[in-house]
Design an enzyme around this catalytic site. Sequence first.
Site, mmCIF file in Angstrom:
data_model
loop_
_atom_site.group_PDB
_atom_site.id
_atom_site.type_symbol
_atom_site.label_atom_id
_atom_site.label_comp_id
_atom_site.label_asym_id
_atom_site.label_seq_id
_atom_site.Cartn_x
_atom_site.Cartn_y
_atom_site.Cartn_z
ATOM 1 N N HIS A 206 0.793 -1.231 0.000
ATOM 2 C CA HIS A 206 0.000 0.000 0.000
ATOM 3 C C HIS A 206 0.822 1.275 0.000
ATOM 4 C CE1 HIS A 206 0.907 -0.305 4.317
ATOM 5 N NE2 HIS A 206 0.714 0.997 4.349
HETATM 6 C C1 UD1 Z 1 -1.991 5.638 5.965
HETATM 7 C C2 UD1 Z 1 -0.663 6.127 6.529
HETATM 8 C C3 UD1 Z 1 0.410 5.071 6.311
HETATM 9 C C4 UD1 Z 1 -0.026 3.730 6.854
HETATM 10 C C5 UD1 Z 1 -1.375 3.333 6.289
HETATM 11 C C6 UD1 Z 1 -1.816 2.084 6.995
HETATM 12 C C7 UD1 Z 1 -0.298 8.569 6.405
HETATM 13 C C8 UD1 Z 1 0.462 9.628 5.727
HETATM 14 N N1 UD1 Z 1 -0.208 7.335 5.865
HETATM 15 O O1 UD1 Z 1 -1.807 5.484 4.557
HETATM 16 O O2 UD1 Z 1 1.587 5.459 6.987
HETATM 17 O O3 UD1 Z 1 0.932 2.760 6.520
HETATM 18 O O4 UD1 Z 1 -2.329 4.390 6.547
HETATM 19 O O5 UD1 Z 1 -2.920 1.472 6.466
HETATM 20 O O6 UD1 Z 1 -0.940 8.809 7.390
HETATM 21 N N2 UD1 Z 1 -9.256 4.763 1.972
HETATM 22 C C9 UD1 Z 1 -10.450 4.059 1.919
HETATM 23 N N3 UD1 Z 1 -11.008 3.686 3.119
HETATM 24 C C10 UD1 Z 1 -10.486 3.990 4.335
HETATM 25 C C11 UD1 Z 1 -9.284 4.717 4.337
HETATM 26 C C12 UD1 Z 1 -8.691 5.086 3.155
HETATM 27 O O7 UD1 Z 1 -10.971 3.768 0.875
HETATM 28 O O8 UD1 Z 1 -11.066 3.628 5.360
HETATM 29 C C13 UD1 Z 1 -8.615 5.125 0.681
HETATM 30 C C14 UD1 Z 1 -8.948 6.529 0.202
HETATM 31 O O9 UD1 Z 1 -9.043 6.478 -1.183
HETATM 32 C C15 UD1 Z 1 -7.728 7.316 0.592
HETATM 33 C C16 UD1 Z 1 -6.609 6.294 0.467
HETATM 34 O O10 UD1 Z 1 -7.192 5.063 0.859
HETATM 35 O O11 UD1 Z 1 -7.510 8.435 -0.214
HETATM 36 C C17 UD1 Z 1 -5.417 6.586 1.349
HETATM 37 O O12 UD1 Z 1 -5.796 6.754 2.713
HETATM 38 P P1 UD1 Z 1 -4.871 7.633 3.713
HETATM 39 O O13 UD1 Z 1 -5.364 7.520 5.099
HETATM 40 O O14 UD1 Z 1 -4.716 9.020 3.165
HETATM 41 O O15 UD1 Z 1 -3.468 6.984 3.586
HETATM 42 P P2 UD1 Z 1 -3.029 5.461 3.571
HETATM 43 O O16 UD1 Z 1 -2.457 5.152 2.251
HETATM 44 O O17 UD1 Z 1 -4.143 4.632 4.099
HETATM 45 N N1 UDP Z 2 -3.673 -5.724 9.071
HETATM 46 C C1 UDP Z 2 -4.924 -6.313 9.166
HETATM 47 N N2 UDP Z 2 -5.583 -6.664 8.014
HETATM 48 C C2 UDP Z 2 -5.036 -6.497 6.783
HETATM 49 C C3 UDP Z 2 -3.744 -5.907 6.700
HETATM 50 C C4 UDP Z 2 -3.101 -5.522 7.856
HETATM 51 O O1 UDP Z 2 -5.435 -6.517 10.270
HETATM 52 O O2 UDP Z 2 -5.677 -6.855 5.793
HETATM 53 C C5 UDP Z 2 -3.019 -5.313 10.338
HETATM 54 C C6 UDP Z 2 -1.647 -5.928 10.561
HETATM 55 O O3 UDP Z 2 -1.636 -6.431 11.852
HETATM 56 C C7 UDP Z 2 -0.701 -4.764 10.407
HETATM 57 C C8 UDP Z 2 -1.564 -3.574 10.799
HETATM 58 O O4 UDP Z 2 -2.852 -3.926 10.311
HETATM 59 O O5 UDP Z 2 0.416 -4.867 11.223
HETATM 60 C C9 UDP Z 2 -1.150 -2.243 10.193
HETATM 61 O O6 UDP Z 2 -0.837 -2.460 8.879
HETATM 62 P P1 UDP Z 2 -0.709 -1.444 7.703
HETATM 63 O O7 UDP Z 2 0.056 -2.223 6.712
HETATM 64 O O8 UDP Z 2 -2.035 -0.915 7.331
HETATM 65 O O9 UDP Z 2 0.094 -0.193 8.268
HETATM 66 P P2 UDP Z 2 1.655 0.112 8.481
HETATM 67 O O10 UDP Z 2 2.107 -0.745 9.604
HETATM 68 O O11 UDP Z 2 2.369 -0.140 7.212
HETATM 69 O O12 UDP Z 2 1.681 1.561 8.810
#
Ligand code: UD1
Ligand code: UDP
Length: 360
Positions: A206
């Site tokens: 991601h």
């Molecule tokens: C965020 C964190 C990242 C973390 C990740 C974990 C920042 C800068 N990044 O990235 O460090 O590793 O979360 O999962 O804070 N979206 C949905 N549903 C949701 C949430 C998001 O569809 O519930 C989609 C939206 O299109 C959104 C995109 O995911 O624009 C990105 O979401 P965002 O929270 O901005 O960043 P992540 O890539 O999730």
């Molecule tokens: N995780 C989960 N379901 C998924 C993917 C991840 O429960 O489908 C959990 C997993 O335990 C992981 C945590 O969510 O350590 C956070 O993961 P993510 O990759 O979203 O964030 P990051 O640690 O890269 O910021």
Amino acid sequence: MSAPTVLHVAGARPNFPKAAPVIRALDQRGIRQRLVHTGQHYDERMSEVFFRQLHLPEPDVNLGVGSGSHASQTAAVMAGLDRLVSVERPALTVVYGDVNSALAAALVAAKLSIPVAHVEAGLRSFDRAMPEEINRIVVDHVADLLFATSPDAAVHLGNEGIPADKVHLVGNPMIDTLLANLDRFDNAAVRAALALPERYLVATLHRPGNVDDAADAVDLVKVLHTVADQIPVVMPLHPRGRRHLEDAGLLTHRALRVVEPLGYLEFVSLVRGAAAVVTDSGGVQEETTMLGVPCLTLRPNTERPITVTHGTNRLVTRSNLTEVVAETIARDRPPTWRTPPLWDGHAGQRIADVLASHLG
Ligand code: UD1
Ligand code: UDP
């Protein structure tokens, strides 16, 4: 005067398994707590399922900020919290990890002269192209109490001039959650639910560096298909990567199974039984290290080098992934492996001790 309150701010998936043990340990000490969910993540599978499975308390407030650019998301959390924190005046604000919600909360609290505690301080990838790296640096430099998960993190904070008396090496609360739930991980059940064979590989991707560019996504999908030629792959896909990866043909290989993001228990159950994991997640590098599952991290760097030196993690590139997967799945898992110091299930208690003594 009312009892001092600890305000926790969480908002994105990786925050929830880190906050759960800290909240529980403070609760055991009778400390008054409030939990704000920023709403950065909002899908049921990215948020609510963690509250249910990890027995987190219902948030007192949900700011409902949703998705947006870095600036607009951070600003929305700041504006929402500013009002709340000004009125409530907590004795401490606790933020988790390196997400935008943590950055916003730390800035708001610091400017209102409310002490900030940072759980997972000091991690550095030394790669400022990662949005998280900027967040880590800013949060650490406005925090008053810095909780490091590994010795290298404490060293980075010292190198950046942060006084040693602010830094506490406490272990890893994400690992507290993993160890507390070991009995609840059921690999056979998750394999049956997903109709998976005994040997399979898990992939999660991601990071913007892997999924944000449409042309890169095409290359990435080609490589994932060559992995799926060797072993069935299951990929719980984060919403961020979905469009580009699917447009690039991700779904066209019969041995590559894309599923919705999984709940915490199902996800770790799946990882625990995997022949290997390909990931760019921070948390997954740590979980595989504890579980002894080979982890191939598709990134040029990691802010968690202890998972390489002590654990099962190895950095890979698109060019060598296929070959490294072949090598990895041909070998048996090592019967024993090292785990990082203090990753023992008690980090939440150590953090709560420091917070309680700070509250006096
Ligand atoms: C965020 C964190 C990242 C973390 C990740 C974990 C920042 C800068 N990044 O990235 O460090 O590793 O979360 O999962 O804070 N979206 C949905 N549903 C949701 C949430 C998001 O569809 O519930 C989609 C939206 O299109 C959104 C995109 O995911 O624009 C990105 O979401 P965002 O929270 O901005 O960043 P992540 O890539 O999730
Ligand atoms: N995780 C989960 N379901 C998924 C993917 C991840 O429960 O489908 C959990 C997993 O335990 C992981 C945590 O969510 O350590 C956070 O993961 P993510 O990759 O979203 O964030 P990051 O640690 O890269 O910021």
